[in-house]
Design a protein around this motif. Structure first.
Motif, PDB file in Angstrom:
ATOM      1  N   ALA A  12      23.228 -23.035   4.901  1.00  0.00           N
ATOM      2  CA  ALA A  12      22.374 -21.912   4.499  1.00  0.00           C
ATOM      3  C   ALA A  12      22.972 -20.593   4.953  1.00  0.00           C
ATOM      4  O   ALA A  12      22.308 -19.751   5.548  1.00  0.00           O
ATOM      5  CB  ALA A  12      20.959 -22.079   5.049  1.00  0.00           C
ATOM      6  N   GLY A  13      24.256 -20.419   4.660  1.00  0.00           N
ATOM      7  CA  GLY A  13      24.892 -19.121   4.810  1.00  0.00           C
ATOM      8  C   GLY A  13      24.842 -18.383   3.491  1.00  0.00           C
ATOM      9  O   GLY A  13      24.124 -18.782   2.557  1.00  0.00           O
ATOM     10  N   PRO A  14      25.608 -17.304   3.348  1.00  0.00           N
ATOM     11  CA  PRO A  14      25.570 -16.546   2.096  1.00  0.00           C
ATOM     12  C   PRO A  14      25.912 -17.375   0.864  1.00  0.00           C
ATOM     13  O   PRO A  14      25.260 -17.234  -0.175  1.00  0.00           O
ATOM     14  CB  PRO A  14      26.614 -15.445   2.334  1.00  0.00           C
ATOM     15  N   LEU A  17      22.943 -20.092   0.143  1.00  0.00           N
ATOM     16  CA  LEU A  17      21.689 -19.455  -0.263  1.00  0.00           C
ATOM     17  C   LEU A  17      21.825 -18.732  -1.601  1.00  0.00           C
ATOM     18  O   LEU A  17      20.921 -18.794  -2.448  1.00  0.00           O
ATOM     19  CB  LEU A  17      21.244 -18.474   0.815  1.00  0.00           C
ATOM     20  N   GLU A  34      20.491 -27.054   6.353  1.00  0.00           N
ATOM     21  CA  GLU A  34      21.174 -26.242   7.345  1.00  0.00           C
ATOM     22  C   GLU A  34      21.033 -26.883   8.720  1.00  0.00           C
ATOM     23  O   GLU A  34      19.935 -27.245   9.132  1.00  0.00           O
ATOM     24  CB  GLU A  34      20.583 -24.829   7.363  1.00  0.00           C
ATOM     25  N   VAL A  41      20.072 -18.827  12.294  1.00  0.00           N
ATOM     26  CA  VAL A  41      20.745 -18.385  11.066  1.00  0.00           C
ATOM     27  C   VAL A  41      20.456 -16.914  10.799  1.00  0.00           C
ATOM     28  O   VAL A  41      21.347 -16.141  10.424  1.00  0.00           O
ATOM     29  CB  VAL A  41      20.310 -19.257   9.875  1.00  0.00           C
ATOM     30  N   ARG A  42      19.222 -16.498  11.000  1.00  0.00           N
ATOM     31  CA  ARG A  42      18.855 -15.107  10.746  1.00  0.00           C
ATOM     32  C   ARG A  42      19.503 -14.142  11.728  1.00  0.00           C
ATOM     33  O   ARG A  42      19.651 -12.948  11.428  1.00  0.00           O
ATOM     34  CB  ARG A  42      17.338 -14.951  10.811  1.00  0.00           C
ATOM     35  N   GLN A 103      25.776  -9.090   7.421  1.00  0.00           N
ATOM     36  CA  GLN A 103      25.599 -10.411   6.824  1.00  0.00           C
ATOM     37  C   GLN A 103      24.250 -11.017   7.189  1.00  0.00           C
ATOM     38  O   GLN A 103      23.621 -11.697   6.371  1.00  0.00           O
ATOM     39  CB  GLN A 103      26.722 -11.349   7.269  1.00  0.00           C
ATOM     40  N   VAL A 107      21.613 -12.597   4.542  1.00  0.00           N
ATOM     41  CA  VAL A 107      21.057 -13.934   4.714  1.00  0.00           C
ATOM     42  C   VAL A 107      19.531 -13.882   4.783  1.00  0.00           C
ATOM     43  O   VAL A 107      18.835 -14.708   4.168  1.00  0.00           O
ATOM     44  CB  VAL A 107      21.656 -14.600   5.965  1.00  0.00           C
ATOM     45  N   ILE A 111      17.064 -15.862   2.345  1.00  0.00           N
ATOM     46  CA  ILE A 111      16.085 -16.830   2.852  1.00  0.00           C
ATOM     47  C   ILE A 111      14.692 -16.494   2.320  1.00  0.00           C
ATOM     48  O   ILE A 111      13.951 -17.372   1.853  1.00  0.00           O
ATOM     49  CB  ILE A 111      16.093 -16.851   4.392  1.00  0.00           C
ATOM     50  N   LEU A 300      32.678 -12.782   3.510  1.00  0.00           N
ATOM     51  CA  LEU A 300      31.371 -12.907   2.865  1.00  0.00           C
ATOM     52  C   LEU A 300      31.487 -12.698   1.358  1.00  0.00           C
ATOM     53  O   LEU A 300      30.860 -13.412   0.566  1.00  0.00           O
ATOM     54  CB  LEU A 300      30.410 -11.889   3.479  1.00  0.00           C
TER      55      LEU A 300
END
Length: 398
Positions: A12-14, A17, A34, A41-42, A103, A107, A111, A300
């Motif tokens: 669940a990175g760029p 997602l 993830e 992650v956030r 980033q 993200v 999300i 990214l």
């Protein structure tokens, strides 16, 4: 327990997602797994410079409202050497921009968009395994936060789980992984100080590079080139500021402002490209397939580019049954990846100190001078810095 979906996305990175959202907009269902918690992650701090191409895509898929409101819009960047500061204005050659937007913020927006769709986004997914990728029904298994083993049957698996994830290990043994390691690292800080220039700045010095970028009017991210084997604990705040000020001295700007350092990090620099990004029904994206040094801020942006190409290919199969875009996924995305690698190496080799030879510094100075004096050189740099076109649209509309 078995769940079925069209695409299982690991990470669940760029990349993961963005891919999930683009698939949703095409009516394709997916599950995103993830390993880390949502809060982790956030809060992950990564690069913060977005290409115009990336911002255009995020706008098109409806996740750029906050970005457009809060991002810092830049025309290019500054170069400083021989105590003189130069501005490379790429916007005047193309009418395009770069955007400073962390980033973690990208993200967070993705999300929130994923949650709004109601499609599955599963954090704390441990011990992920992939099987049966040589069939049209690959299987992904994981252990959920309650310790229960779960199974997902899909039509395709998107490996967006980084260089240390399980997806990369599933590639055939004859896959070439091309690596170039550099003899230095970036010692990074996040500090409560005013940025040194209105846009990011690379300060080339005979003793090594320093980088000065902004995250807001009173928040800066700065880096020092240090040896690869550096011990971060040996660098006190005082030592860091002393070296940053020394390498960024100029005759045309005030001295670098110092202040509270709220974060320190050490990032080795290396370049990696996996020359095969798919096998069977498994497709690699982002850091699972390639890594670029932070010089040039391409990581990214490449992840989003990969997601764009795979979204198009999966959309084409979904709409028509045509697998040709999936079959050619690697060939589609690799040329842009190598352009980014070439750009990153160009900046890395000119801006960093590689050895003791004074001849090296004079060559670097000559190249820096050329960049500041030649409009054609600036146009060529800006074309890649602000973002080459993505290899495909994100949606199949045929």
């Amino acid at each position: 327990m078995t769940e079925r979906c069209q695409v299982a996305i690991i990470g669940a990175g760029p990349a993961g997602l963005a891919l999930g959202h683009m698939l949703h907009l095409q009516g394709i269902d997916s599950v995103i797994l993830e390993r880390q918690s949502e809060s982790h992650v956030r809060s992950r701090v990564r690069a913060g410079v977005l290409e115009q191409t990336t911002v255009d895509l995020l706008t098109d898929i409806g996740v750029a409202e906050r970005l457009r409101r809060e991002a810092l819009v830049h025309n290019g960047f500054y170069l400083r050497f021989d105590r003189t500061t130069h501005h490379l204005d790429f916007h005047r050659h193309s009418g395009r921009h770069a955007y400073v937007y962390g980033q973690a913020e990208v993200v967070a927006d993705l999300i929130d968009a994923r949650k709004a769709t109601g499609r599955p986004l599963i954090f704390d997914a441990d011990d992920v395994t992939i099987a049966d990728i040589d069939t049209d029904r690959p299987v992904v298994e994981y252990t959920d936060v309650d310790g229960r083993r779960r199974r997902i049957e899909a039509e395709a698996v998107a490996g967006c789980d980084g260089s240390h994830g399980v997806s990369r290990t599933m590639m055939p043994s004859d896959t070439r992984i091309l690596v170039r390691s550099h003899p230095f690292a970036w010692l990074g800080i996040l500090a409560h100080t005013r940025p040194v220039t209105e846009e990011g700045m690379y300060s080339a010095h005979p003793d090594g590079l320093s980088v000065h970028s902004m995250r807001g009017p009173r928040l800066s991210r700065q880096y020092l080139q240090v040896p690869a084997e550096t011990d971060l604990d040996a660098w006190t705040d005082e030592r860091i500021w002393r070296e940053l000020r020394r390498r960024s001295q100029s005759d045309d700007h005030p001295p670098l402002e110092t202040g509270e350092i709220i974060e320190k990090s050490l990032a080795p620099l290396r370049s990696v490209v996996t020359d095969r990004m798919q096998t069977g029904s498994l497709y690699l994206l982002g850091d699972a397939a390639h890594i670029v040094p932070p010089t040039g801020a391409k990581g990214l942006n490449l992840a989003i580019s990969d997601a764009c190409a795979l979204s198009y290919a999966l959309g084409r199969r979904h709409r028509t049954g045509d697998r040709s875009a999936l079959t050619s996924y690697t060939d589609t995305v690799l040329p842009r990846i190598w352009q980014a690698q070439s750009f990153s190496w160009r900046l890395t080799s000119v801006l960093h100190r590689f050895g003791e030879d004074p001849y090296d510094w004079e060559l670097r100075r000559a190249r820096l001078t050329r960049w500041t004096q030649s409009p054609s050189e600036q146009q060529a740099l800006g074309e890649v810095y602000l973002g080459l076109p993505f290899p495909t649209p994100w949606r199949f509309d045929g």
